[in-house]
Write an enzyme that holds these catalytic residues in place. Structure first.
Site, PDB file in Angstrom:
ATOM      1  N   GLU A   1      10.234 111.803 119.002  1.00 38.45           N
ATOM      2  CA  GLU A   1      10.318 110.935 117.873  1.00 38.45           C
ATOM      3  C   GLU A   1       8.722 110.449 117.359  1.00 38.45           C
ATOM      4  O   GLU A   1       8.652 109.734 116.417  1.00 38.45           O
ATOM      5  CB  GLU A   1      10.896 109.685 118.176  1.00 38.45           C
ATOM      6  CG  GLU A   1      12.388 109.766 118.485  1.00 38.45           C
ATOM      7  CD  GLU A   1      13.314 108.536 118.731  1.00 38.45           C
ATOM      8  OE1 GLU A   1      12.534 107.270 118.666  1.00 38.45           O
ATOM      9  OE2 GLU A   1      14.567 108.693 118.733  1.00 38.45           O
TER      10      GLU A   1
ATOM     11  N   GLU B   1      20.210 113.261 119.556  1.00 36.62           N
ATOM     12  CA  GLU B   1      20.270 111.787 120.213  1.00 36.62           C
ATOM     13  C   GLU B   1      21.279 111.420 119.280  1.00 36.62           C
ATOM     14  O   GLU B   1      21.029 111.312 118.263  1.00 36.62           O
ATOM     15  CB  GLU B   1      19.064 111.405 119.980  1.00 36.62           C
ATOM     16  CG  GLU B   1      17.951 111.439 121.295  1.00 36.62           C
ATOM     17  CD  GLU B   1      17.017 110.222 121.219  1.00 36.62           C
ATOM     18  OE1 GLU B   1      17.103 109.357 120.872  1.00 36.62           O
ATOM     19  OE2 GLU B   1      15.758 110.596 121.751  1.00 36.62           O
TER      20      GLU B   1
END
Length: 906
Positions: free
Chosen positions: A473, A569
């Site tokens: 991320e 995710e």
């Protein structure tokens, strides 16, 4: 021989042995294990206690009753002092003349956490600063015959992180300074090379441990020792042979600039054992390594392919690599299990972006799985083989074929990678960087190079690893200004490229060119690379992978979810069961989400409020005055989690073969967050801290099945029915039954039967039905009834009446709008089903359709064949598989069943 002659001969042998032992150094490789009992000390506080190595300070203090169980009550907060002081680990050990006779003697730490000074016999040997590096110290000059002492002086990682941050801050601040306040954690973890989650995360506590968490030993040799082996396996251009390039990394010899000897490869194939012997004379390469590289070629007929779970067998073959010195006196070996497979990450240009999917052995496959967080927040406990095998077996059992090893944790135990190889579980391997900006000083980058080199060489041969990714991320964080970096985007962008591209990627490619590489996750892949590695929209649905979370909108509606190329995710929180909660507290009042206990364990901001919002889209919670409120809330949270992830996953699978009108789709991956837990707490996990399957994990067995039937309800209440298959062959003449049930009868209101062919590797739309409320049109599935009075149920069988896909269902309206009558659900029989008293047959009876029927068995470890199910027949048979031999009377006395309307639920 005469007696006197025999006696003289013996005396001569004794003399020769003494002469050789004193005058001629022994040439045999010597390993001295330093694991076992040490002492851990903090003399300022008066602690001098026995300790275990491998281990860690929290574990050692618990064993010595200095601190209570850190996973109980609020002991994560009460024991925070442990991480803020320094600790010494010491022991004595005996060194023989034989070991000292070697010309090279090293002290090797396979893993040390994290900042330490090493002393032998009170002399400084070296320092450590990276948890993810194997440290090797030349200690030949520090050792003495007989008794020696070793001291490892650990420095508080919390203090070290702060000091390093303050030094960096003179240049510029690298954010974030601390984890969010609700994590109850520590600061500046992004400045040190330690498990990032050990300073706290939204699913776990702060335990900034210290300790020798992997083996430590002395190694002694005169020539060299085999250090690492990487194996690059490629199909040759003709396609009928495997080319196997083996890189053998040898330890340096402090007395020579070259290494001579013999290297032997032994490959055990299906046909025969293949042996290759090479005489070597090598010098240091430009990277400073002593490496011998050789390529061998074998016919593909000698071995079978390694396949992911669900596509074939994960065939493995033993490769033994040995090194011997020129005198054939010193020998060291590594035994690897290798797999023969090809891997490709396909990112082909299409009209609306690029594809993003994995192709194994030239077969495109849909990645089904989850994300693995650290096996334990205490690194030494993360080596537990039983836990690792349970978690991976649980993944395999529900048809997963991929797990993502997440970048805020650790490079996991060798057992995890070996088990993934054996079970056919592909691994998406992150490097350990997550949700932060990171510094780019040369000392930091140098440590990273060493880390990446070590970890890639350690793990590279595993066929289960199909991807390297630099971070979690951080591309999205930089582009999205998560940490207020836009004040100097250019500076932080340069740091990003220095770390993830110029350092990590380049080091990976030096050591492994056999796998795809991504600079981040989520990322646009090739498109991100083209935009100087930070795309304008790293979460684009038209490229790469996506992380998507929803906490505000109805999780049971597919209108909530994006249509992307690959979902790496996504997930929803739930509470563990009350039985599991009671392993972390002994106070019933702690089970309230308003309690100090559960507020401390909820590290996600507004987590309980969001959980309640999501529950109330579909279900009515009882009054807080209800005696069973806390248990119902936990149970409902698991229903919402299971159903939401089910619907989202099925939706992604639905889009594997299709594009929508804006070019989104061709989705080829669904990895939900997260598989496991590190403590008893609300989290996104499907398996709780005590290794109990939550409802979502039982549901995964169905939504990850090779073939699924699913209904996608649109905004007009039309239900589009899809059949999705991951199979490589069609299933001809299958029978799809679309059944309409009312809530109060086992007899279908209507039933429509369709003959279909299930197409391989494809998502096909079969038909559309309406559940819109109808007053008079009897052609509608609900006939004259309202949509609140019925629901859709699907079965798919082959022409032999064998199940092709799990049964599935669609509720036309939220259940809170339905006038359900409480069923009487009970266990009417329990029978032993095997001779070992481990398998039990449980018969469940209900007088009307029952929703989310949940079985539990207190204080007995095991799993059910199904759980959280809809019961649409008067009786149903479920199996319970106990871990250990269990008397049937124990099963009967501890077995319980509930359902949506149990204990005054909705």
């Amino acid at each position: 021989m005469a007696l006197w002659e025999y006696t003289s001969f013996i005396k001569w042998l004794v003399f020769l042995n003494i002469f050789l032992s004193n005058c001629v150094p022994t040439n045999f490789l010597k390993i001295q294990d330093l694991r076992g009992v040490w002492d851990v000390q903090n003399l300022k506080r008066g602690y001098n206690l026995p300790a275990s190595v491998p281990g860690g300070v929290y574990s050692d203090l618990m064993k010595n009753k200095i601190i209570d169980d850190v996973f109980f009550k609020s002991n994560d907060i009460n024991t925070r002092w442990v991480s803020k002081i320094n600790w010494n680990y010491t022991r004595t050990f005996t060194v023989s003349e034989v070991l000292l006779s070697h010309s090279n003697i090293n002290l090797v730490f396979d893993g040390i956490d994290t900042f330490a000074r090493i002393k032998i016999n009170d002399k400084h040997v070296g320092v450590t600063e990276n948890m993810f590096v194997r440290y090797i110290f030349d200690v030949e000059s520090y050792l003495q015959p007989g008794t020696n002492t070793i001291e490892v002086q650990f420095i508080s990682p919390v203090r070290a992180a702060r000091l390093i941050f303050e030094k960096q801050a003179h240049k510029y601040v690298v954010p974030p300074l601390c984890v969010p306040e609700e994590y109850h954690g520590e600061c500046h973890v992004n400045h040190i090379r330690k498990m990032q989650a050990s300073f706290a995360w939204d699913w776990g506590p702060a335990f900034p441990s210290m300790g020798i968490w992997k083996p430590v030993y002395l190694e002694a040799y005169n020539s060299s020792v085999l250090r690492d082996v990487t194996v690059e396996i490629r199909s040759d251009t003709a396609g009928d042979h495997w080319d196997i390039t083996v890189n053998v990394y040898l330890a340096k010899n402090y007395n020579k600039d070259f290494i001579q000897g013999t290297v032997i490869f032994r490959l055990y194939t299906d046909i025969e054992k293949l042996t290759n012997i090479y005489r070597i004379n090598i010098t240091k390469n430009v990277e400073g390594d002593f490496v011998f590289t050789q390529t061998i070629s074998i016919s593909k007929s000698y071995v079978k392919l390694w396949w992911p779970n669900g596509y074939g067998e994960p065939n493995l073959y033993i490769l033994k690599v040995s090194y011997m010195d020129v005198n054939k006196n010193e020998k060291s070996s590594k035994i690897l299990k290798v797999g023969f497979r090809t891997v490709e990450l396909v990112q082909n240009a299409i009209q609306s972006g690029r594809t993003f999917y994995f192709k194994i052995n030239d077969v495109p496959l849909f990645a089904k799985g989850s994300n693995v967080i650290p096996i334990s927040i205490l690194p030494e406990l993360g080596q537990n083989e039983t836990t690792i095998r349970f978690l991976l077996q649980s993944a395999k059992d529900v048809h997963m074929n991929m797990l993502r090893v997440w970048g805020g944790g650790v490079y996991e135990s060798d057992v995890l990678y070996q088990t993934a190889d054996e079970m056919g579980l592909m691994l998406w391997q992150d490097f350990m960087f997550a949700c932060s900006m990171y510094p780019s000083g040369e000392a930091f980058l140098s440590s990273i190079r060493t880390e990446v080199r070590h970890q890639v060489r350690r793990l590279q041969y595993h066929p289960s690893i199909v991807l390297w990714a630099s971070n979690n991320e951080n591309e999205a964080a930089l582009r999205g200004d998560w940490y207020n970096t836009n004040w100097n985007f250019t500076l932080f962008h340069e740091d990003y490229v220095k770390l993830y591209v110029d350092t990590i990627r380049d080091e990976v490619l030096l050591n492994d060119k056999t796998r795809p590489f991504l600079t981040s996750s989520p990322t646009n892949g090739i498109e991100s690379d083209a935009e100087d590695y930070v795309a304008s929209d790293p979460g684009s649905n038209f490229y790469g992978d996506v992380h998507f979370y929803n906490y505000l909108f109805d999780g049971w509606s597919t209108l909530t979810y994006p249509v992307n190329r690959f979902a790496s995710e996504f997930g929803y929180q739930s509470l563990p069961s009350t039985d599991t909660l009671f392993t972390a507290t002994d106070d019933p009042d702690d089970l309230s989400t308003n309690s100090a206990f559960l507020l401390n364990r909820q590290h996600h901001s507004s987590g309980y409020e969001e959980m309640q919002v999501l529950i109330e889209y579909q279900l009515n919670l009882p009054s807080r005055n209800n005696t069973h409120y806390n248990r119902i809330f936990a149970y409902y949270s698991q229903i919402i989690q299971a159903m939401s992830v089910k619907i989202e996953t099925e939706y992604y699978r639905q889009w594997r073969s299709n594009l929508n009108n804006v070019g989104e789709g061709l989705t080829m991956g669904a990895l939900y967050w997260q598989l496991n837990d590190v403590w008893v707490a609300p989290s996104w996990s499907s398996i709780d801290f005590k290794n109990n399957w939550k409802m979502i994990h039982y549901y995964a067995k169905k939504f990850f099945a090779p073939v699924i039937v699913k209904g996608d309800k649109d905004i007009s209440n039309n239900v589009h029915i899809y059949v999705v298959s991951d199979l490589l062959k069609p299933v001809r003449n299958s029978v799809l039954d679309i059944i309409m049930f009312t809530w109060d009868s086992f007899l279908p209101l209507s039933q429509r039967t369709l003959k279909i062919d299930v197409l391989p590797g494809f998502s096909q739309r079969i038909t559309t039905v309406s559940t819109f409320a109808s007053v008079s049109n009897t052609n509608e599935p609900c006939g004259n009834l309202q949509a609140t009075d019925c629901f859709l149920y699907f079965t798919l069988k082959d022409d032999n009446n064998e199940t092709v896909a799990p049964d599935n269902f669609v509720f036309p309206v939220p259940l809170k709008l339905v006038k359900l009558q409480k069923p009487t659900v009970k266990i009417i029989d329990v029978r032993q089903a095997d001779s070992a008293s481990k398998v039990f047959e449980i018969e469940i009876q209900t007088d009307r359709i029952a929703l989310f029927v949940w079985l539990s068995v207190k204080n007995i470890r095991g799993l059910f064949s199904d759980n959280g199910f809809l019961q649409v027949t008067p009786t149903k048979m479920i199996y319970f598989y106990a871990e250990e031999t269990t008397p049937m009377i124990s099963i009967k006395s501890s077995l319980a069943v509930t359902n949506l309307l149990g204990d005054d639920g909705i």
